[in-house]
Design a protein around this motif. Structure first.
Motif, PDB file in Angstrom:
ATOM      1  N   VAL A 173       0.873  -1.181   0.000  1.00 22.63           N
ATOM      2  CA  VAL A 173       0.000   0.000   0.000  1.00 22.63           C
ATOM      3  C   VAL A 173       0.911   1.232   0.000  1.00 22.63           C
ATOM      4  N   PRO A 174       1.292   1.719  -1.182  1.00 19.66           N
ATOM      5  CA  PRO A 174       2.337   2.744  -1.270  1.00 19.66           C
ATOM      6  C   PRO A 174       2.005   4.077  -0.615  1.00 19.66           C
ATOM      7  N   ASP A 175       0.722   4.463  -0.606  1.00 24.75           N
ATOM      8  CA  ASP A 175       0.342   5.761  -0.048  1.00 24.75           C
ATOM      9  C   ASP A 175      -0.383   5.646   1.283  1.00 24.75           C
ATOM     10  N   GLY A 176      -0.212   4.534   1.949  1.00 26.66           N
ATOM     11  CA  GLY A 176      -0.877   4.353   3.232  1.00 26.66           C
ATOM     12  C   GLY A 176      -2.296   3.840   3.061  1.00 26.66           C
ATOM     13  N   PRO A 177      -2.955   3.456   4.147  1.00 20.16           N
ATOM     14  CA  PRO A 177      -4.276   2.821   4.077  1.00 20.16           C
ATOM     15  C   PRO A 177      -5.359   3.687   3.455  1.00 20.16           C
ATOM     16  N   ASN A 178      -5.219   4.994   3.540  1.00 23.02           N
ATOM     17  CA  ASN A 178      -6.261   5.885   3.030  1.00 23.02           C
ATOM     18  C   ASN A 178      -5.856   6.609   1.748  1.00 23.02           C
ATOM     19  N   GLY A 179      -4.824   6.107   1.085  1.00 17.91           N
ATOM     20  CA  GLY A 179      -4.332   6.769  -0.123  1.00 17.91           C
ATOM     21  C   GLY A 179      -5.083   6.407  -1.383  1.00 17.91           C
ATOM     22  N   GLY A 180      -5.993   5.428  -1.321  1.00 15.97           N
ATOM     23  CA  GLY A 180      -6.790   5.067  -2.489  1.00 15.97           C
ATOM     24  C   GLY A 180      -6.044   4.244  -3.518  1.00 15.97           C
ATOM     25  N   LYS A 181      -4.874   3.688  -3.136  1.00 15.12           N
ATOM     26  CA  LYS A 181      -4.078   2.891  -4.068  1.00 15.12           C
ATOM     27  C   LYS A 181      -3.552   1.650  -3.366  1.00 15.12           C
ATOM     28  N   PHE A 182      -3.310   0.611  -4.163  1.00 15.19           N
ATOM     29  CA  PHE A 182      -2.605  -0.558  -3.647  1.00 15.19           C
ATOM     30  C   PHE A 182      -1.910  -1.258  -4.812  1.00 15.19           C
ATOM     31  N   CYS A 183      -0.923  -2.061  -4.505  1.00 14.71           N
ATOM     32  CA  CYS A 183      -0.147  -2.760  -5.523  1.00 14.71           C
ATOM     33  C   CYS A 183      -0.456  -4.249  -5.497  1.00 14.71           C
ATOM     34  N   TYR A 184      -0.240  -4.894  -6.631  1.00 13.99           N
ATOM     35  CA  TYR A 184      -0.527  -6.311  -6.767  1.00 13.99           C
ATOM     36  C   TYR A 184       0.736  -7.047  -7.237  1.00 13.99           C
ATOM     37  N   ASP A 185       0.739  -8.350  -7.058  1.00 17.12           N
ATOM     38  CA  ASP A 185       1.829  -9.186  -7.560  1.00 17.12           C
ATOM     39  C   ASP A 185       1.463  -9.759  -8.921  1.00 17.12           C
ATOM     40  N   GLY A 186       2.469 -10.219  -9.651  1.00 17.48           N
ATOM     41  CA  GLY A 186       2.213 -10.828 -10.946  1.00 17.48           C
ATOM     42  C   GLY A 186       1.946  -9.794 -12.023  1.00 17.48           C
ATOM     43  N   ASP A 187       1.576 -10.275 -13.203  1.00 15.62           N
ATOM     44  CA  ASP A 187       1.347  -9.358 -14.328  1.00 15.62           C
ATOM     45  C   ASP A 187       0.022  -9.620 -15.038  1.00 15.62           C
TER      46      ASP A 187
ATOM     47  N   ALA B 272     -15.384  -7.417   6.810  1.00 17.66           N
ATOM     48  CA  ALA B 272     -15.872  -6.173   6.198  1.00 17.66           C
ATOM     49  C   ALA B 272     -15.394  -6.089   4.753  1.00 17.66           C
ATOM     50  N   ASP B 273     -16.299  -6.353   3.807  1.00 14.07           N
ATOM     51  CA  ASP B 273     -15.931  -6.329   2.392  1.00 14.07           C
ATOM     52  C   ASP B 273     -16.617  -5.176   1.678  1.00 14.07           C
ATOM     53  N   SER B 274     -16.101  -4.827   0.516  1.00 19.04           N
ATOM     54  CA  SER B 274     -16.744  -3.810  -0.309  1.00 19.04           C
ATOM     55  C   SER B 274     -16.329  -3.979  -1.762  1.00 19.04           C
ATOM     56  N   TYR B 275     -17.149  -3.398  -2.643  1.00 14.87           N
ATOM     57  CA  TYR B 275     -16.886  -3.375  -4.080  1.00 14.87           C
ATOM     58  C   TYR B 275     -16.456  -1.969  -4.455  1.00 14.87           C
ATOM     59  N   GLU B 276     -15.321  -1.845  -5.153  1.00 22.01           N
ATOM     60  CA  GLU B 276     -14.764  -0.543  -5.502  1.00 22.01           C
ATOM     61  C   GLU B 276     -14.506  -0.463  -7.008  1.00 22.01           C
ATOM     62  N   HIS B 277     -14.729   0.729  -7.564  1.00 23.04           N
ATOM     63  CA  HIS B 277     -14.523   0.969  -8.991  1.00 23.04           C
ATOM     64  C   HIS B 277     -13.068   1.342  -9.240  1.00 23.04           C
ATOM     65  N   VAL B 278     -12.440   0.649 -10.169  1.00 25.42           N
ATOM     66  CA  VAL B 278     -11.041   0.922 -10.496  1.00 25.42           C
ATOM     67  C   VAL B 278     -10.951   2.189 -11.352  1.00 25.42           C
ATOM     68  N   LYS B 279     -10.134   3.116 -10.906  1.00 28.14           N
ATOM     69  CA  LYS B 279      -9.911   4.357 -11.659  1.00 28.14           C
ATOM     70  C   LYS B 279      -8.823   4.160 -12.700  1.00 28.14           C
ATOM     71  N   SER B 280      -7.751   3.460 -12.328  1.00 30.89           N
ATOM     72  CA  SER B 280      -6.656   3.221 -13.263  1.00 30.89           C
ATOM     73  C   SER B 280      -5.840   2.019 -12.818  1.00 30.89           C
ATOM     74  N   ILE B 281      -5.196   1.395 -13.804  1.00 33.09           N
ATOM     75  CA  ILE B 281      -4.250   0.314 -13.558  1.00 33.09           C
ATOM     76  C   ILE B 281      -2.934   0.680 -14.219  1.00 33.09           C
TER      77      ILE B 281
ATOM     78  N   THR C 239       0.187  -0.945  -9.949  1.00 35.88           N
ATOM     79  CA  THR C 239      -0.582  -0.174  -8.979  1.00 35.88           C
ATOM     80  C   THR C 239      -2.020  -0.002  -9.437  1.00 35.88           C
ATOM     81  N   ILE C 240      -2.946  -0.232  -8.529  1.00 36.27           N
ATOM     82  CA  ILE C 240      -4.376   0.002  -8.760  1.00 36.27           C
ATOM     83  C   ILE C 240      -4.780   1.260  -8.010  1.00 36.27           C
ATOM     84  N   GLU C 241      -5.450   2.171  -8.692  1.00 36.09           N
ATOM     85  CA  GLU C 241      -6.061   3.332  -8.033  1.00 36.09           C
ATOM     86  C   GLU C 241      -7.564   3.209  -8.185  1.00 36.09           C
ATOM     87  N   THR C 242      -8.289   3.444  -7.111  1.00 39.03           N
ATOM     88  CA  THR C 242      -9.743   3.327  -7.156  1.00 39.03           C
ATOM     89  C   THR C 242     -10.411   4.689  -7.023  1.00 39.03           C
TER      90      THR C 242
END
Length: 214
Positions: free
Chosen positions: A104-118, A140-149, A155-158
């Motif tokens: 989570v490069p920008d911290g828990p509330n940064g709206g971004k996270f990274c994934y493994d693999g390609d 606690a689950d939720s559905y989020e809209h991806v803004k960019s990959i 990196t995923i931004e939602t």
């Protein structure tokens, strides 16, 4: 026998199946032949995936997928597909189980996270991809809209409001609504711009009954 309201009915008259259907039956499926779509499909899916134009069935309100989940208000569901009275699976990856947040490069509330693999590098378009996850707590689950990959930085931004309680490393999630991941029987994908629904039926589509919610 005595029915509702105390009225007497003949059992022979009311015997049988009763259905309350909140959808519309669709037909006219054809095998996908558009080269641009075939190029996006997994090789195993080519020749197996069929399509139908919902607009030709006068279905123009396709609903919207919305950010929803634990602690959020109820939202109207987007269009769903049922085949032989069973709900089908929106094209997803992984097909079973989950993948994990790498960092989570920008911290828990940064709206971004990274994934493994390609895996996401296979996806040519990402304007309507969603993620479903247990982002911080396993209840606690939720559905989020991806803004960019960003396939280079993985990196995923939602779009806000982002994950319930933010994002945390090593938590489980999955991708949804990805045409390239329509790669197993029972999966489907709807192109909301064209109104075309793509489907890999679990059995010959001519032998079943397809219904979309409206």
């Amino acid at each position: 026998f005595i029915g509702f309201g105390g009225h007497r009915h003949d059992p022979a008259v009311i015997d049988g199946d009763v259905r309350l259907i909140g959808g519309q039956e669709i037909s006219g499926f054809t095998t996908v032949s558009d080269p641009a779509i075939l190029a996006r499909l997994d090789p195993a899916a080519r020749g197996k995936v069929v399509q139908v134009d919902l607009k030709a069935h006068r279905i123009t309100d396709l609903g919207q997928m919305t950010a929803r989940g634990f602690g959020r208000p109820n939202q109207p569901a987007g269009l769903e597909l049922f085949f032989n009275d069973k709900p089908m699976t929106l094209a997803e990856w992984p097909n079973s189980g989950w993948t994990l947040i790498a960092s989570v490069p920008d911290g828990p509330n940064g709206g971004k996270f990274c994934y493994d693999g390609d895996r996401p590098s296979r996806w040519s378009q990402s304007d309507d991809i969603w993620v479903h996850g247990y982002w911080t707590w396993p209840w606690a689950d939720s559905y989020e809209h991806v803004k960019s990959i960003d396939a280079k930085s993985k990196t995923i931004e939602t779009h806000p409001p982002h994950g319930i309680y933010g994002y945390a490393e090593h938590k489980r999630f999955r991708f949804l609504n990805v045409l390239e991941e329509l790669d197993s029987p029972g999966e489907w994908y709807l192109d909301r711009k064209s109104g075309i629904l793509y489907f890999w039926p679990p059995e010959p589509v001519s032998k079943g009954r397809a219904v979309v919610s409206i």
